[in-house]
Design a protein around this motif. Structure first.
Motif, PDB file in Angstrom:
ATOM      1  N   SER A   1      30.183  32.974  52.582  1.00 14.09           N
ATOM      2  CA  SER A   1      29.878  31.767  53.351  1.00 14.09           C
ATOM      3  C   SER A   1      29.930  30.551  52.438  1.00 14.09           C
ATOM      4  O   SER A   1      29.743  30.648  51.235  1.00 14.09           O
ATOM      5  CB  SER A   1      28.504  31.874  54.006  1.00 14.09           C
ATOM      6  OG  SER A   1      27.488  31.852  53.031  1.00 14.09           O
ATOM      7  N   VAL A   2      30.198  29.410  53.051  1.00 16.29           N
ATOM      8  CA  VAL A   2      30.195  28.132  52.356  1.00 16.29           C
ATOM      9  C   VAL A   2      29.197  27.240  53.089  1.00 16.29           C
ATOM     10  O   VAL A   2      29.311  27.050  54.296  1.00 16.29           O
ATOM     11  CB  VAL A   2      31.596  27.476  52.357  1.00 16.29           C
ATOM     12  CG1 VAL A   2      31.536  26.079  51.743  1.00 16.29           C
ATOM     13  CG2 VAL A   2      32.610  28.348  51.629  1.00 16.29           C
ATOM     14  N   THR A   3      28.207  26.737  52.348  1.00 16.61           N
ATOM     15  CA  THR A   3      27.215  25.836  52.914  1.00 16.61           C
ATOM     16  C   THR A   3      27.386  24.461  52.299  1.00 16.61           C
ATOM     17  O   THR A   3      27.453  24.320  51.081  1.00 16.61           O
ATOM     18  CB  THR A   3      25.779  26.348  52.649  1.00 16.61           C
ATOM     19  OG1 THR A   3      25.636  27.631  53.251  1.00 16.61           O
ATOM     20  CG2 THR A   3      24.733  25.397  53.212  1.00 16.61           C
TER      21      THR A   3
ATOM     22  N   SER B   1      28.168  31.730  48.899  1.00 17.14           N
ATOM     23  CA  SER B   1      27.326  32.908  48.734  1.00 17.14           C
ATOM     24  C   SER B   1      27.942  34.103  49.443  1.00 17.14           C
ATOM     25  O   SER B   1      28.687  33.954  50.402  1.00 17.14           O
ATOM     26  CB  SER B   1      25.906  32.641  49.245  1.00 17.14           C
ATOM     27  OG  SER B   1      25.917  32.103  50.518  1.00 17.14           O
ATOM     28  N   GLY B   2      27.618  35.287  48.913  1.00 16.93           N
ATOM     29  CA  GLY B   2      28.127  36.528  49.473  1.00 16.93           C
ATOM     30  C   GLY B   2      27.061  37.234  50.283  1.00 16.93           C
ATOM     31  O   GLY B   2      25.885  37.224  49.926  1.00 16.93           O
ATOM     32  N   ILE B   3      27.476  37.849  51.370  1.00 23.48           N
ATOM     33  CA  ILE B   3      26.576  38.607  52.233  1.00 23.48           C
ATOM     34  C   ILE B   3      27.136  40.026  52.307  1.00 23.48           C
ATOM     35  O   ILE B   3      28.318  40.216  52.599  1.00 23.48           O
ATOM     36  CB  ILE B   3      26.525  37.990  53.646  1.00 23.48           C
ATOM     37  CG1 ILE B   3      26.079  36.533  53.561  1.00 23.48           C
ATOM     38  CG2 ILE B   3      25.608  38.792  54.559  1.00 23.48           C
ATOM     39  CD1 ILE B   3      26.330  35.752  54.822  1.00 23.48           C
ATOM     40  N   SER B   4      26.298  40.997  52.014  1.00 27.69           N
ATOM     41  CA  SER B   4      26.755  42.380  51.993  1.00 27.69           C
ATOM     42  C   SER B   4      26.012  43.202  53.032  1.00 27.69           C
ATOM     43  O   SER B   4      24.858  42.951  53.337  1.00 27.69           O
ATOM     44  CB  SER B   4      26.526  42.979  50.607  1.00 27.69           C
ATOM     45  OG  SER B   4      26.954  44.307  50.584  1.00 27.69           O
TER      46      SER B   4
ATOM     47  N   LYS C   1      30.482  51.539  53.575  1.00 25.56           N
ATOM     48  CA  LYS C   1      31.326  50.997  52.522  1.00 25.56           C
ATOM     49  C   LYS C   1      30.772  49.644  52.118  1.00 25.56           C
ATOM     50  O   LYS C   1      30.414  48.834  52.960  1.00 25.56           O
ATOM     51  CB  LYS C   1      32.750  50.904  53.073  1.00 25.56           C
ATOM     52  CG  LYS C   1      33.677  49.954  52.455  1.00 25.56           C
ATOM     53  CD  LYS C   1      35.015  50.022  53.177  1.00 25.56           C
ATOM     54  CE  LYS C   1      35.480  48.615  53.467  1.00 25.56           C
ATOM     55  NZ  LYS C   1      36.834  48.528  53.912  1.00 25.56           N
ATOM     56  N   MET C   2      30.675  49.421  50.796  1.00 27.20           N
ATOM     57  CA  MET C   2      30.163  48.129  50.356  1.00 27.20           C
ATOM     58  C   MET C   2      31.247  47.082  50.566  1.00 27.20           C
ATOM     59  O   MET C   2      32.356  47.198  50.077  1.00 27.20           O
ATOM     60  CB  MET C   2      29.743  48.147  48.894  1.00 27.20           C
ATOM     61  CG  MET C   2      29.136  46.827  48.536  1.00 27.20           C
ATOM     62  SD  MET C   2      28.111  46.668  47.084  1.00 27.20           S
ATOM     63  CE  MET C   2      28.788  47.629  45.835  1.00 27.20           C
ATOM     64  N   SER C   3      30.909  46.069  51.341  1.00 29.48           N
ATOM     65  CA  SER C   3      31.841  44.981  51.583  1.00 29.48           C
ATOM     66  C   SER C   3      31.062  43.676  51.630  1.00 29.48           C
ATOM     67  O   SER C   3      29.866  43.662  51.905  1.00 29.48           O
ATOM     68  CB  SER C   3      32.613  45.196  52.884  1.00 29.48           C
ATOM     69  OG  SER C   3      31.719  45.176  53.967  1.00 29.48           O
ATOM     70  N   PHE C   4      31.753  42.587  51.350  1.00 33.73           N
ATOM     71  CA  PHE C   4      31.128  41.281  51.346  1.00 33.73           C
ATOM     72  C   PHE C   4      31.840  40.356  52.316  1.00 33.73           C
ATOM     73  O   PHE C   4      33.058  40.408  52.457  1.00 33.73           O
ATOM     74  CB  PHE C   4      31.203  40.635  49.953  1.00 33.73           C
ATOM     75  CG  PHE C   4      30.272  41.241  48.955  1.00 33.73           C
ATOM     76  CD1 PHE C   4      28.983  40.752  48.806  1.00 33.73           C
ATOM     77  CD2 PHE C   4      30.674  42.293  48.158  1.00 33.73           C
ATOM     78  CE1 PHE C   4      28.120  41.291  47.883  1.00 33.73           C
ATOM     79  CE2 PHE C   4      29.820  42.847  47.229  1.00 33.73           C
ATOM     80  CZ  PHE C   4      28.541  42.344  47.092  1.00 33.73           C
TER      81      PHE C   4
ATOM     82  N   VAL D   1      29.591  27.757  57.022  1.00 33.97           N
ATOM     83  CA  VAL D   1      30.747  28.437  57.606  1.00 33.97           C
ATOM     84  C   VAL D   1      30.721  29.864  57.062  1.00 33.97           C
ATOM     85  O   VAL D   1      30.769  30.066  55.847  1.00 33.97           O
ATOM     86  CB  VAL D   1      32.068  27.725  57.235  1.00 33.97           C
ATOM     87  CG1 VAL D   1      33.231  28.392  57.944  1.00 33.97           C
ATOM     88  CG2 VAL D   1      32.006  26.241  57.585  1.00 33.97           C
ATOM     89  N   LEU D   2      30.640  30.869  57.951  1.00 32.74           N
ATOM     90  CA  LEU D   2      30.480  32.273  57.576  1.00 32.74           C
ATOM     91  C   LEU D   2      31.728  33.093  57.884  1.00 32.74           C
ATOM     92  O   LEU D   2      32.393  32.844  58.887  1.00 32.74           O
ATOM     93  CB  LEU D   2      29.340  32.904  58.382  1.00 32.74           C
ATOM     94  CG  LEU D   2      27.998  32.225  58.375  1.00 32.74           C
ATOM     95  CD1 LEU D   2      27.200  32.661  59.584  1.00 32.74           C
ATOM     96  CD2 LEU D   2      27.264  32.581  57.118  1.00 32.74           C
ATOM     97  N   GLY D   3      31.994  34.085  57.047  1.00 30.17           N
ATOM     98  CA  GLY D   3      33.019  35.075  57.368  1.00 30.17           C
ATOM     99  C   GLY D   3      34.272  35.028  56.527  1.00 30.17           C
ATOM    100  O   GLY D   3      35.267  35.672  56.852  1.00 30.17           O
ATOM    101  N   PHE D   4      34.258  34.284  55.430  1.00 27.76           N
ATOM    102  CA  PHE D   4      35.431  34.193  54.561  1.00 27.76           C
ATOM    103  C   PHE D   4      35.589  35.424  53.672  1.00 27.76           C
ATOM    104  O   PHE D   4      34.607  36.106  53.373  1.00 27.76           O
ATOM    105  CB  PHE D   4      35.279  33.002  53.591  1.00 27.76           C
ATOM    106  CG  PHE D   4      35.342  31.653  54.222  1.00 27.76           C
ATOM    107  CD1 PHE D   4      36.537  31.155  54.710  1.00 27.76           C
ATOM    108  CD2 PHE D   4      34.221  30.857  54.306  1.00 27.76           C
ATOM    109  CE1 PHE D   4      36.604  29.883  55.259  1.00 27.76           C
ATOM    110  CE2 PHE D   4      34.279  29.585  54.848  1.00 27.76           C
ATOM    111  CZ  PHE D   4      35.472  29.101  55.333  1.00 27.76           C
TER     112      PHE D   4
END
Length: 107
Positions: free
Chosen positions: A74-76, A60-63, A68-71, A24-27
């Motif tokens: 996701s939860v796997t 895990s974080g996706i940047s 602008k640095m943002s994250f 699930v992505l986008g949290f």
């Protein structure tokens, strides 16, 4: 879980389903850890204790290296090849809109 117990999200979450994994992505970071807590609470009620060690949950974080640095987080959930557990998990999550109050998109 559809009502007050669901995680309320502001953006559409993406769902990726493959083999014995569901992501699930986008949290936001707080949403991700709240989601993990909800998932574990439900799994411990629904899945036999003998199978708990077969299930792993990864945050895990996706940047993006844009302006602008943002994250996005996701939860796997991985059932490590336990197909019956994966099918039960997927059924449980879809019946409860993935424990999310908001929009989801299966990718």
């Amino acid at each position: 879980m559809k009502g007050r117990d669901a995680i309320e999200v502001k953006k559409t979450l993406g769902i990726i389903i493959s083999d014995s994994k569901l992501t699930v992505l986008g949290f936001s970071i707080s949403e991700a850890f709240e989601y993990v807590e909800k998932i574990w609470e439900k799994l411990k009620k629904e899945i036999p204790e003998s199978l708990w060690n077969k299930i792993t949950v990864e945050v895990s974080g996706i940047s993006n290296l844009g302006n602008k640095m943002s994250f996005k987080w996701s939860v796997t959930i991985d059932t490590n090849g336990e197909n019956e557990v994966f099918e039960d998990l997927l059924l449980m999550l879809t019946e409860n809109n993935f424990f999310v109050k908001g929009d989801i998109e299966i990718i």
